[in-house]
Design a protein around this motif. Structure first.
Motif, mmCIF file in Angstrom:
data_model
loop_
_atom_site.group_PDB
_atom_site.id
_atom_site.type_symbol
_atom_site.label_atom_id
_atom_site.label_comp_id
_atom_site.label_asym_id
_atom_site.label_seq_id
_atom_site.Cartn_x
_atom_site.Cartn_y
_atom_site.Cartn_z
ATOM 1 N N ASP A 295 1.269 -8.957 -0.301
ATOM 2 C CA ASP A 295 0.048 -8.419 0.316
ATOM 3 C C ASP A 295 -1.070 -9.451 0.261
ATOM 4 O O ASP A 295 -1.285 -10.091 -0.772
ATOM 5 C CB ASP A 295 -0.397 -7.117 -0.370
ATOM 6 N N SER B 154 0.855 -1.187 0.000
ATOM 7 C CA SER B 154 0.000 0.000 0.000
ATOM 8 C C SER B 154 0.897 1.244 0.000
ATOM 9 O O SER B 154 2.013 1.198 -0.526
ATOM 10 C CB SER B 154 -0.945 -0.068 1.203
ATOM 11 N N LYS C 67 -14.780 7.620 -0.875
ATOM 12 C CA LYS C 67 -15.157 8.788 -1.687
ATOM 13 C C LYS C 67 -15.699 8.304 -3.034
ATOM 14 O O LYS C 67 -16.856 7.906 -3.120
ATOM 15 C CB LYS C 67 -13.941 9.709 -1.856
HETATM 16 C C1 LIG Z 1 -11.574 4.242 3.729
HETATM 17 C C2 LIG Z 1 -10.338 5.033 4.029
HETATM 18 C C3 LIG Z 1 -10.241 6.342 3.602
HETATM 19 C C4 LIG Z 1 -9.097 7.100 3.884
HETATM 20 N N1 LIG Z 1 -9.032 8.386 3.466
HETATM 21 C C5 LIG Z 1 -7.933 9.127 3.725
HETATM 22 C C6 LIG Z 1 -7.851 10.467 3.283
HETATM 23 O O1 LIG Z 1 -8.773 11.009 2.676
HETATM 24 N N2 LIG Z 1 -6.721 11.163 3.555
HETATM 25 C C7 LIG Z 1 -5.681 10.617 4.245
HETATM 26 O O2 LIG Z 1 -4.678 11.306 4.486
HETATM 27 N N3 LIG Z 1 -5.724 9.327 4.677
HETATM 28 C C8 LIG Z 1 -6.827 8.576 4.432
HETATM 29 N N4 LIG Z 1 -6.894 7.278 4.869
HETATM 30 C C9 LIG Z 1 -5.758 6.712 5.620
HETATM 31 C C10 LIG Z 1 -4.711 6.128 4.656
HETATM 32 O O3 LIG Z 1 -5.340 5.359 3.683
HETATM 33 C C11 LIG Z 1 -3.705 5.303 5.447
HETATM 34 O O4 LIG Z 1 -3.005 6.189 6.295
HETATM 35 C C12 LIG Z 1 -2.742 4.558 4.528
HETATM 36 O O5 LIG Z 1 -3.428 3.626 3.734
HETATM 37 C C13 LIG Z 1 -1.669 3.832 5.331
HETATM 38 O O6 LIG Z 1 -0.848 3.153 4.448
HETATM 39 P P1 LIG Z 1 0.044 1.916 4.923
HETATM 40 O O7 LIG Z 1 0.805 1.497 3.716
HETATM 41 O O8 LIG Z 1 0.779 2.266 6.147
HETATM 42 O O9 LIG Z 1 -0.991 0.770 5.373
HETATM 43 P P2 LIG Z 1 -2.282 0.176 4.689
HETATM 44 O O10 LIG Z 1 -2.795 1.053 3.614
HETATM 45 O O11 LIG Z 1 -3.214 -0.182 5.795
HETATM 46 O O12 LIG Z 1 -1.773 -1.167 4.000
HETATM 47 C C14 LIG Z 1 -1.274 -2.247 4.734
HETATM 48 C C15 LIG Z 1 -1.318 -3.466 3.837
HETATM 49 O O13 LIG Z 1 -0.638 -4.537 4.497
HETATM 50 C C16 LIG Z 1 -1.290 -5.743 4.175
HETATM 51 N N5 LIG Z 1 -0.937 -6.736 5.201
HETATM 52 C C17 LIG Z 1 -1.025 -6.605 6.552
HETATM 53 N N6 LIG Z 1 -0.545 -7.702 7.168
HETATM 54 C C18 LIG Z 1 -0.149 -8.558 6.181
HETATM 55 C C19 LIG Z 1 0.433 -9.867 6.178
HETATM 56 N N7 LIG Z 1 0.746 -10.524 7.311
HETATM 57 N N8 LIG Z 1 0.691 -10.449 4.982
HETATM 58 C C20 LIG Z 1 0.404 -9.803 3.813
HETATM 59 N N9 LIG Z 1 -0.140 -8.565 3.764
HETATM 60 C C21 LIG Z 1 -0.407 -7.953 4.932
HETATM 61 C C22 LIG Z 1 -2.759 -5.379 4.156
HETATM 62 O O14 LIG Z 1 -3.505 -6.285 3.357
HETATM 63 C C23 LIG Z 1 -2.726 -3.966 3.562
HETATM 64 O O15 LIG Z 1 -2.957 -3.966 2.172
HETATM 65 C C24 LIG Z 1 -8.033 6.509 4.608
HETATM 66 C C25 LIG Z 1 -8.133 5.176 5.048
HETATM 67 C C26 LIG Z 1 -9.265 4.442 4.752
HETATM 68 C C27 LIG Z 1 -9.374 3.012 5.230
#
Ligand SMILES: Cc1cc2nc3c(=O)[nH]c(=O)nc-3n(C[C@H](O)[C@H](O)[C@H](O)COP(=O)(O)OP(=O)(O)OC[C@H]3O[C@@H](n4cnc5c(N)ncnc54)[C@H](O)[C@@H]3O)c2cc1C
Length: 419
Positions: free
Chosen positions: A35, A12, A49
Motif C-alpha cells: 500500500d 484496506s 467521524k
Molecule cells: C472518509 C470516509 C468515510 C467513510 N465512511 C463510511 C461509512 O461510514 N460506512 C461505510 O459503509 N463506508 C464508508 N466509507 C467507504 C469505505 O471506507 C470504502 O468503501 C472502503 O474503504 C473500500 O475499501 P477498499 O479496500 O475497496 O479500498 P480503499 O479503502 O480505498 O483502499 C484502497 C487502498 O489501495 C491503495 N492503493 C491504490 N493504488 C495503489 C498502488 N498502485 N500501489 C499501492 N497502493 C495502492 C490505497 O493507498 C488505499 O489504501 C467511507 C470512506 C471514506 C473515504
C-alpha cells in the motif's frame, strides 16, 4: 518448484480481508500486501467521524499489528505498485523492487474526484480520502469556521454534522435539487435534510462551484453558479470518486467506467488477476446493472470471498450490501439498494431522528433504511436476505413486531394450492 505467491495491492478493507481469508483457508504460498499509504492498515470510516470530532481520536487499526506476523502476511507500506510485468510474472514497486506473483488481487479502491477550478488545491481545500487528509482537515477545523462542504453525499453530510457539533458554521452546496434522493429516495432523503436543517446547516441545492476567490494559497470565498458568494475558512470537496485502475494497462485487464469488471468470483478478464472492494465493477444481484458498491462492510465481505477463491475455495459474493453513516447522534443504516420503481413504506411515527423505511419489490422486501433503529435493522437485514413477502399496511404499523414477519406468509396461490 517456485513457492506460490499472491500480491495484494491495497491494504484496506478488501485487501486485508482477502489476505486473512486466504490464511484461514490454509493458503501456503507467500502473501504480500502493498500500500502506498505509510500508516499501518486502518479503518477508513472513522476519518469522517471520530478523527474529526475534536476528541483527538486516533486511527483505528483494521487488525492488531501482531496479527500480520502471526498470519505471515508481509506488509509493504508506503510503497506504490507501478506496473505488472506479465512476461516475468512480477509486480514492480516504485522503489525498484520486484515481487514474484502468480495470483494478483487489485484492491486499489477509489480516489476522491477533484474540482477543476483554479485554487482547487489550495491549503484549505480538502478532498477527504485518507489519514493525511483527515489530519489536515482536523487542524483546519480546530481554527474554526466557516466550513463550506461541496457535495451533499453521505461523507459530506457526516462532515457537516461533525462540524456543527463543534459549533462551526456550515454551508453545504449540492448540484442536485434533492440531496441523497438518488440513493435513498425522496422520502428518506427529506428526513435526512430536515435533520441537518434542525442542526443549523445551511443547504444550498441546484448550485455548483463557479470559482474560488483566494488570497495567496488560501481560499476565502466560494462563488456559486447562481452568483452567490459564501465566506469560507475551510472547503471540503465531496463530489464523487474515480476508480483506481492505473494498473490496468500493464496488467492488460479490462476496465469499464466503474472499475475492473469482475465475475461473481472477483476474477477480472485475466483469470489469475482478481479485483475486490470499491474498485470492482460488479454484476451484483442487488444492483439493477453492473456498478460499484462503495461501503466498508461490502469491501470486507467481497475481499473475503475473493480471498477464499484465490485460496482454492470459490465463493460467490451475493449478499445484500450493508452501509451505515453517522449523522449527529444517530446512525443511518441501509441494507440492499433502493430502486426508483420500488414501493416505499415509511413506518408511521417517523421523525428525522428516528425512522425506518422499506422498499418493496412485487410485495417483497428488497431494501431497508433506518435512523437510530439498529435493533429493527438487525431483523430487517434477515427480511431482505429472505426476500420476504409482506403486507405494506402491516409493515407501516410501528407496533408490528418485525420478527413475526420473518415467518413465511401464505400467498393466495399457496392457499389455493393447499385447497
Ligand atoms: C472518509 C470516509 C468515510 C467513510 N465512511 C463510511 C461509512 O461510514 N460506512 C461505510 O459503509 N463506508 C464508508 N466509507 C467507504 C469505505 O471506507 C470504502 O468503501 C472502503 O474503504 C473500500 O475499501 P477498499 O479496500 O475497496 O479500498 P480503499 O479503502 O480505498 O483502499 C484502497 C487502498 O489501495 C491503495 N492503493 C491504490 N493504488 C495503489 C498502488 N498502485 N500501489 C499501492 N497502493 C495502492 C490505497 O493507498 C488505499 O489504501 C467511507 C470512506 C471514506 C473515504
Amino acid at each position: 518448484m517456485r513457492r506460490s505467491s499472491c500480491v495484494i495491492v491495497g491494504a484496506s478493507a478488501a485487501g486485508i480481508s482477502a489476505a486473512v481469508a486466504m490464511r484461514r483457508l490454509d493458503y501456503r504460498g507467500r502473501i504480500t500486501v502493498v500500500d502506498a499509504d505509510p500508516n499501518p492498515p486502518y479503518e477508513r470510516p472513522p476519518l469522517s467521524k471520530s478523527l474529526l470530532d475534536g476528541t483527538a481520536g486516533g486511527l483505528v487499526p483494521i487488525l492488531p499489528w501482531s496479527t500480520y506476523d502471526d498470519l505471515e502476511i508481509d506488509l509493504r507500506l508506503g510503497e506504490r505498485v507501478t506496473a505488472i510485468d506479465l512476461g516475468a510474472l512480477q509486480v514492480r514497486l516504485g522503489g525498484g523492487d520486484r515481487l514474484d506473483v502468480d495470483r494478483l488481487v487489485l484492491a486499489t479502491g477509489v480516489t476522491a474526484r477533484r474540482l477543476t477550478v483554479p485554487h482547487a488545491d489550495a491549503d484549505n481545500v480538502v478532498n477527504l480520502r485518507d489519514a493525511a487528509d483527515a489530519w489536515r482537515l482536523n487542524s483546519l477545523l480546530t481554527r474554526g469556521g466557516p466550513l463550506v462542504v461541496i457535495g451533499a453525499g453521505f461523507i459530506g453530510l457526516e462532515l457537516a454534522a461533525v462540524a456543527r457539533q463543534r459549533g462551526i458554521d456550515v454551508t453545504v452546496v449540492e448540484a442536485q435539487p434533492h440531496p441523497l434522493a438518488h440513493v435513498v429516495g425522496s422520502e428518506v432523503a427529506s428526513l435526512v435534510v430536515d435533520l441537518h436543517h434542525g442542526h443549523g446547516v445551511r443547504l444550498i441545492t441546484g448550485a455548483t462551484v463557479e470559482r474560488f476567490v483566494a488570497t495567496g494559497t488560501t481560499v476565502e470565498q466560494v462563488v456559486l453558479s447562481t452568483g452567490r458568494r459564501i465566506d469560507a475558512a475551510t472547503v471540503v470537496v465531496g463530489v464523487g470518486v474515480e476508480p483506481r485502475t492505473e494498473l490496468a494497462a500493464s496488467a492488460r485487464v479490462d476496465v469499464d467506467r466503474w472499475g475492473f469488471p469482475v465475475n461473481e468470483f472477483g476474477q477480472t478478464s485475466r483469470a489469475w488477476i482478481f479485483a475486490a472492494g470499491d474498485v470492482a465493477s460488479q454484476a451484483h444481484p442487488h444492483l439493477p446493472a453492473r456498478g460499484r458498491l462503495e461501503h466498508w462492510d461490502v469491501a470486507q465481505r467481497h475481499g473475503e470471498a475473493v480471498g477464499s477463491t484465490v485460496a482454492g475455495e470459490p465463493v460467490r459474493y451475493r449478499e445484500a450490501p450493508y452501509a451505515w453513516s453517522d449523522q449527529y447522534t444517530g446512525t443511518l443504516q441501509i441494507v440492499g439498494r433502493p430502486r426508483g420503481t420500488d414501493q416505499v413504506v415509511l413506518r408511521r411515527g417517523a421523525t428525522p431522528e428516528r425512522f425506518l423505511a422499506f422498499w418493496l419489490r412485487d410485495g417483497r422486501v428488497g431494501a431497508v433504511a433506518g435512523m437510530d433503529a439498529s435493533r429493527e435493522i438487525g431483523v430487517a437485514r434477515r427480511m431482505v436476505a429472505a426476500n420476504v413477502l409482506v403486507d405494506s399496511d402491516v409493515l407501516a404499523d410501528a407496533a408490528t413486531d418485525l420478527r413475526g414477519l420473518l415467518k413465511p406468509r401464505r400467498t393466495r396461490t399457496t392457499e389455493q394450492l393447499a385447497g
